[in-house]
Motif scaffolding. Structure first.
Motif, PDB file in Angstrom:
ATOM      1  N   ARG A  57       0.835  -1.208   0.000  1.00 12.66           N
ATOM      2  CA  ARG A  57       0.000   0.000   0.000  1.00 12.66           C
ATOM      3  C   ARG A  57       0.865   1.252   0.000  1.00 12.66           C
ATOM      4  N   ASP A  58       1.923   1.229   0.790  1.00 15.85           N
ATOM      5  CA  ASP A  58       2.799   2.402   0.839  1.00 15.85           C
ATOM      6  C   ASP A  58       3.418   2.679  -0.529  1.00 15.85           C
ATOM      7  N   ARG A  59       3.763   1.626  -1.265  1.00 16.01           N
ATOM      8  CA  ARG A  59       4.389   1.831  -2.580  1.00 16.01           C
ATOM      9  C   ARG A  59       3.370   2.326  -3.603  1.00 16.01           C
ATOM     10  N   LEU A  60       2.117   1.942  -3.448  1.00 14.67           N
ATOM     11  CA  LEU A  60       1.073   2.367  -4.380  1.00 14.67           C
ATOM     12  C   LEU A  60       0.500   3.741  -4.023  1.00 14.67           C
ATOM     13  N   ARG A  61       0.790   4.232  -2.846  1.00 10.24           N
ATOM     14  CA  ARG A  61       0.117   5.412  -2.297  1.00 10.24           C
ATOM     15  C   ARG A  61       0.413   6.699  -3.070  1.00 10.24           C
ATOM     16  N   ASP A  62      -0.553   7.632  -2.985  1.00  9.61           N
ATOM     17  CA  ASP A  62      -0.448   8.996  -3.537  1.00  9.61           C
ATOM     18  C   ASP A  62      -0.271   9.037  -5.048  1.00  9.61           C
ATOM     19  N   PRO A  63      -1.033   8.253  -5.785  1.00  8.68           N
ATOM     20  CA  PRO A  63      -0.918   8.351  -7.245  1.00  8.68           C
ATOM     21  C   PRO A  63      -1.757   9.498  -7.799  1.00  8.68           C
ATOM     22  N   ASP A  64      -1.343   9.980  -8.949  1.00 10.10           N
ATOM     23  CA  ASP A  64      -2.197  10.911  -9.686  1.00 10.10           C
ATOM     24  C   ASP A  64      -3.416  10.188 -10.243  1.00 10.10           C
ATOM     25  N   LEU A  65      -3.222   8.890 -10.564  1.00 13.90           N
ATOM     26  CA  LEU A  65      -4.304   8.076 -11.115  1.00 13.90           C
ATOM     27  C   LEU A  65      -4.125   6.646 -10.622  1.00 13.90           C
ATOM     28  N   LEU A  66      -5.230   6.029 -10.216  1.00 17.15           N
ATOM     29  CA  LEU A  66      -5.229   4.651  -9.736  1.00 17.15           C
ATOM     30  C   LEU A  66      -6.240   3.830 -10.522  1.00 17.15           C
ATOM     31  N   PHE A  67      -5.803   2.666 -10.986  1.00 11.73           N
ATOM     32  CA  PHE A  67      -6.724   1.672 -11.526  1.00 11.73           C
ATOM     33  C   PHE A  67      -6.853   0.578 -10.480  1.00 11.73           C
ATOM     34  N   VAL A  68      -8.069   0.382  -9.979  1.00 12.16           N
ATOM     35  CA  VAL A  68      -8.272  -0.480  -8.822  1.00 12.16           C
ATOM     36  C   VAL A  68      -9.293  -1.567  -9.149  1.00 12.16           C
ATOM     37  N   ASP A  69      -8.957  -2.796  -8.806  1.00  9.55           N
ATOM     38  CA  ASP A  69      -9.781  -3.969  -9.072  1.00  9.55           C
ATOM     39  C   ASP A  69     -11.078  -3.911  -8.253  1.00  9.55           C
ATOM     40  N   GLY A  70     -12.208  -4.148  -8.934  1.00  9.65           N
ATOM     41  CA  GLY A  70     -13.500  -4.258  -8.244  1.00  9.65           C
ATOM     42  C   GLY A  70     -14.474  -4.996  -9.131  1.00  9.65           C
ATOM     43  N   ILE A  71     -14.925  -6.183  -8.713  1.00  7.51           N
ATOM     44  CA  ILE A  71     -15.629  -7.057  -9.654  1.00  7.51           C
ATOM     45  C   ILE A  71     -17.149  -7.018  -9.533  1.00  7.51           C
ATOM     46  N   VAL A  72     -17.673  -6.918  -8.309  1.00  7.84           N
ATOM     47  CA  VAL A  72     -19.123  -6.900  -8.075  1.00  7.84           C
ATOM     48  C   VAL A  72     -19.420  -6.111  -6.807  1.00  7.84           C
ATOM     49  N   PRO A  73     -20.681  -5.687  -6.616  1.00  7.07           N
ATOM     50  CA  PRO A  73     -21.047  -5.089  -5.330  1.00  7.07           C
ATOM     51  C   PRO A  73     -20.974  -6.120  -4.203  1.00  7.07           C
ATOM     52  N   SER A  74     -20.797  -5.633  -2.995  1.00  7.12           N
ATOM     53  CA  SER A  74     -20.640  -6.494  -1.825  1.00  7.12           C
ATOM     54  C   SER A  74     -21.793  -7.460  -1.641  1.00  7.12           C
ATOM     55  N   ILE A  75     -22.996  -7.049  -1.994  1.00  4.49           N
ATOM     56  CA  ILE A  75     -24.168  -7.899  -1.770  1.00  4.49           C
ATOM     57  C   ILE A  75     -24.060  -9.239  -2.495  1.00  4.49           C
ATOM     58  N   HIS A  76     -23.259  -9.277  -3.565  1.00 10.03           N
ATOM     59  CA  HIS A  76     -23.119 -10.517  -4.322  1.00 10.03           C
ATOM     60  C   HIS A  76     -22.314 -11.582  -3.582  1.00 10.03           C
ATOM     61  N   ALA A  77     -21.663 -11.208  -2.493  1.00  9.40           N
ATOM     62  CA  ALA A  77     -20.921 -12.202  -1.722  1.00  9.40           C
ATOM     63  C   ALA A  77     -21.825 -13.319  -1.230  1.00  9.40           C
ATOM     64  N   GLU A  78     -23.096 -13.030  -1.052  1.00  7.28           N
ATOM     65  CA  GLU A  78     -24.017 -14.073  -0.596  1.00  7.28           C
ATOM     66  C   GLU A  78     -24.198 -15.173  -1.641  1.00  7.28           C
ATOM     67  N   HIS A  79     -23.827 -14.906  -2.879  1.00  8.47           N
ATOM     68  CA  HIS A  79     -23.941 -15.911  -3.936  1.00  8.47           C
ATOM     69  C   HIS A  79     -22.632 -16.657  -4.173  1.00  8.47           C
ATOM     70  N   HIS A  80     -21.543 -16.208  -3.541  1.00  8.27           N
ATOM     71  CA  HIS A  80     -20.252 -16.882  -3.713  1.00  8.27           C
ATOM     72  C   HIS A  80     -20.184 -18.094  -2.787  1.00  8.27           C
ATOM     73  N   PRO A  81     -19.625 -19.213  -3.245  1.00 11.72           N
ATOM     74  CA  PRO A  81     -19.569 -20.413  -2.392  1.00 11.72           C
ATOM     75  C   PRO A  81     -18.921 -20.190  -1.034  1.00 11.72           C
ATOM     76  N   ILE A  82     -17.949 -19.270  -0.949  1.00 15.31           N
ATOM     77  CA  ILE A  82     -17.319 -19.013   0.346  1.00 15.31           C
ATOM     78  C   ILE A  82     -17.614 -17.611   0.862  1.00 15.31           C
ATOM     79  N   GLY A  83     -18.554 -16.923   0.236  1.00 16.76           N
ATOM     80  CA  GLY A  83     -18.982 -15.629   0.726  1.00 16.76           C
ATOM     81  C   GLY A  83     -18.016 -14.514   0.429  1.00 16.76           C
ATOM     82  N   GLY A  84     -17.778 -13.673   1.431  1.00 16.97           N
ATOM     83  CA  GLY A  84     -16.882 -12.539   1.267  1.00 16.97           C
ATOM     84  C   GLY A  84     -15.866 -12.476   2.385  1.00 16.97           C
TER      85      GLY A  84
END
Length: 274
Positions: free
Chosen positions: A185-212
């Protein structure tokens, strides 16, 4: 740096073939696409371009977005949607270094660099260049650092890409859950631009076999399953890293249509000048 998001989707992309869900229909109506992940970084000072990950959709991405062919390539991990487009180097590129991490993955018994070299041993156009995490190296006139993240069961790396002359910084979380360590996190910190992984809203964890995982104080999961952040987790990480601007990438078509095209959710072809 001139940065182009060539591919912003997950393994099936959006629209997903043979899918008539509301989100895929909305994408078709809007004329937008989220193909498999890839980022083009052009250094206008040197005229060189770095490709981050080789999407299976690379050929069409290069044609659609009219960016220069890469002078160097970096592979973050060995999942097919980030690697298999490297075959496009055949009869298209020549003498291109491919940077990848040199640390051994306990799951495969090889480093990412070794796996890439073995799988694409027939490509005379590329030379695999192993690099160590947290140790900056030069690529296309930019300072690049591989940053370990959490994408079990395989090793995976985010990136910090900095222009040594202007000081501008692009950070990429890589495919990762929310449990990125403090040093990374420290190495990634303070960027002018960040591309950040995000696949689904949190509510979908209820459909994942192991949740969230990585719930906040209100019980909102910041990780979906084990491999990817939720949309909520991605936004929290962007805030934690103090990004001046960010886009959520690796998005799936399971995001409700009414939310799937919010301003911070990337679509293919977005361009940024840093």
């Amino acid at each position: 740096m001139d940065v182009t998001l060539l591919g912003t989707g997950d393994t099936t992309g959006t629209p997903t073939p043979d899918c008539d869900c509301d989100t895929c229909r909305r994408a078709r109506e809007r004329g937008v696409e989220r193909s498999r992940f890839s980022v083009h970084v052009h250094n206008e000072r040197t005229g060189e371009s770095l490709l981050v990950d080789a999407s299976p959709d690379l050929r069409s991405q290069l044609l659609t977005h009219e960016v220069p062919l890469p002078d160097a390539i970096l592979i973050s991990h060995i999942h097919f949607d980030h690697l298999d487009g490297l075959g496009n180097a055949y009869r298209l590129l020549e003498d291109v270094p491919v940077f990848a991490a040199d640390e051994t993955d306990p799951e495969t018994g090889q480093s990412v660099a070794e796996t890439v070299a073995e799988k694409y041993h027939y490509l005379d156009a590329i030379t695999v260049e192993p690099r160590s995490p947290f140790e900056p190296f030069e690529a296309c006139g930019l300072e690049v650092t591989l940053v370990p993240v959490e994408h079990p069961p395989l090793v995976c790396y985010g990136l910090a890409i900095e222009d040594p002359e202007t000081g501008t910084k692009l950070s990429l979380s890589g495919d990762s859950n929310y449990g990125i360590g403090a040093d990374s996190r420290d190495r990634l910190r303070d960027p002018d631009l960040l591309f950040v992984d995000g696949i689904v809203p949190s509510i979908h964890a209820e459909h994942h076999p192991i949740g969230g995982d990585h719930p906040d104080a209100e019980g909102t999961y910041r990780t979906f399953g084990t491999k990817h952040m939720t949309i909520e987790g991605a936004r929290v990480l962007a805030d934690d890293l103090a990004a001046d601007d960010y886009r959520i990438v690796h998005l799936s078509h399971y995001i409700p249509a009414g939310e799937a095209f919010a301003d911070d959710m990337a679509v293919d072809g977005e361009r940024f000048s840093l």
